[in-house]
Design a protein around this motif. Structure first.
Motif, PDB file in Angstrom:
ATOM      1  N   VAL A 220       0.793  -1.128  -0.066  1.00 59.07           N
ATOM      2  CA  VAL A 220      -0.005  -0.053   0.107  1.00 59.07           C
ATOM      3  C   VAL A 220       0.845   1.325  -0.011  1.00 59.07           C
ATOM      4  N   VAL A 221       1.826   1.223   0.770  1.00 60.98           N
ATOM      5  CA  VAL A 221       2.832   2.461   0.736  1.00 60.98           C
ATOM      6  C   VAL A 221       3.550   2.599  -0.496  1.00 60.98           C
ATOM      7  N   LEU A 222       4.117   1.585  -1.073  1.00 59.18           N
ATOM      8  CA  LEU A 222       4.703   1.725  -2.531  1.00 59.18           C
ATOM      9  C   LEU A 222       3.632   2.248  -3.447  1.00 59.18           C
ATOM     10  N   TRP A 223       2.395   1.803  -3.455  1.00 59.62           N
ATOM     11  CA  TRP A 223       1.272   2.417  -4.500  1.00 59.62           C
ATOM     12  C   TRP A 223       1.215   3.707  -4.015  1.00 59.62           C
ATOM     13  N   PHE A 224       1.128   4.073  -2.798  1.00 56.22           N
ATOM     14  CA  PHE A 224       0.970   5.488  -2.599  1.00 56.22           C
ATOM     15  C   PHE A 224       1.906   6.326  -2.951  1.00 56.22           C
ATOM     16  N   TRP A 225       3.168   6.036  -2.860  1.00 53.86           N
ATOM     17  CA  TRP A 225       4.366   6.830  -3.043  1.00 53.86           C
ATOM     18  C   TRP A 225       4.388   6.828  -4.600  1.00 53.86           C
ATOM     19  N   THR A 226       4.108   5.793  -5.238  1.00 52.91           N
ATOM     20  CA  THR A 226       4.203   5.730  -6.865  1.00 52.91           C
ATOM     21  C   THR A 226       2.921   6.788  -7.330  1.00 52.91           C
ATOM     22  N   LEU A 227       1.855   7.132  -6.650  1.00 54.89           N
ATOM     23  CA  LEU A 227       0.891   7.790  -7.265  1.00 54.89           C
ATOM     24  C   LEU A 227       1.370   9.307  -7.178  1.00 54.89           C
ATOM     25  N   VAL A 228       2.063   9.431  -5.732  1.00 50.55           N
ATOM     26  CA  VAL A 228       2.448  10.788  -5.382  1.00 50.55           C
ATOM     27  C   VAL A 228       3.558  11.341  -6.263  1.00 50.55           C
TER      28      VAL A 228
END
Length: 247
Positions: A220-228
């Motif tokens: 989830v963290v990696l997904w959020f960081w990618t979208l940011v």
């Protein structure tokens, strides 16, 4: 202040539109994670460590890594293009697969390769010159070269976003549009690094309680960081090229 406002706007963009972000990238990102796990498991089978601790990679493993790299880059660009188009063109996702824009993805990839080649060439030339003139100070210069590479990549990033939304832009125009953005980019680098470090705290702490839950949080963290990260390029383009206000 524009660096902080761009960063804040990018983070807020993902938080405010998390449903659309999940709809655009959730399934594709899950495929990327599954593909990565499969590759890591294959690596345990195909990679052997000899007595000198050098990794011997089998041809099958090389093919797996090439295939993974191709799939990862293609799917990542697909997500980025869809996200840029959703934010800047209000192109709403339909279902759990964003619309495929083949030419936009191809142009996006082409500009990524071009920007990467230009940066590697420039860093190599400047690095060689500095190493010949002052070899003892090379570790310090390496830091500045890395920062300079990130600044250049940011200033040329409008080429990527323009390709995603179907706009025509050349290198000189992207460079001109982002004139005066160096200070903002430096602050974004610091804030992005701080965000990356902060996001690693929850999965690392959860590792002592539940490795499975820690893995889920890490995804989830990696997904959020990618979208940011994609949102920062979107906001950067919207502010410096389209002159949108940062609100």
């Amino acid at each position: 202040m524009s660096g902080w406002m761009i960063f804040r706007h990018a983070v807020g963009m993902v938080l405010r539109n998390w449903r659309q972000a999940l709809q655009i990238s959730g399934f594709i990102f899950a495929v990327l994670v599954i593909f990565q796990i499969s590759l890591e498991r294959a690596a345990k089978v195909h990679i052997g460590i000899d007595s000198t601790m050098l990794q011997t990679v089998s041809p099958a493993m090389w093919l797996s890594m090439v295939a993974y790299s191709f799939v990862y880059i293609t799917l990542s660009i697909w997500i980025a293009v869809a996200w840029h188009r959703y934010i800047l063109l209000e192109e709403l996702p339909e279902g759990w697969f964003p619309k495929w824009h083949g030419m936009a993805v191809l142009r996006y990839l082409g500009f990524m390769v071009l920007i990467g080649f230009m940066i590697v060439l420039a860093v190599s030339v400047f690095g060689f010159i500095l190493m010949m003139l002052m070899p003892g100070a090379m570790p310090i210069f390496a830091i500045f070269l890395a920062i300079g590479a990130v600044i250049v990549s940011f200033r040329l990033s409008p080429l990527l976003v323009a390709a995603a939304i179907g706009e025509r832009m050349d290198i000189s125009e992207a460079w001109e549009k982002t004139s005066g953005s160096t200070g903002a980019i430096l602050l974004i680098i610091v804030l992005q690094f701080a965000l990356s470090v902060g996001l690693q705290i929850p999965p690392n702490l959860m590792m002592f309680i539940s490795p499975v839950l820690s893995f889920v949080i890490e995804v989830v963290v990696l997904w959020f960081w990618t979208l940011v990260t994609a949102s920062q390029l979107t906001t950067f383009y919207g502010h410096f090229v389209q002159e949108r206000p940062l609100v």
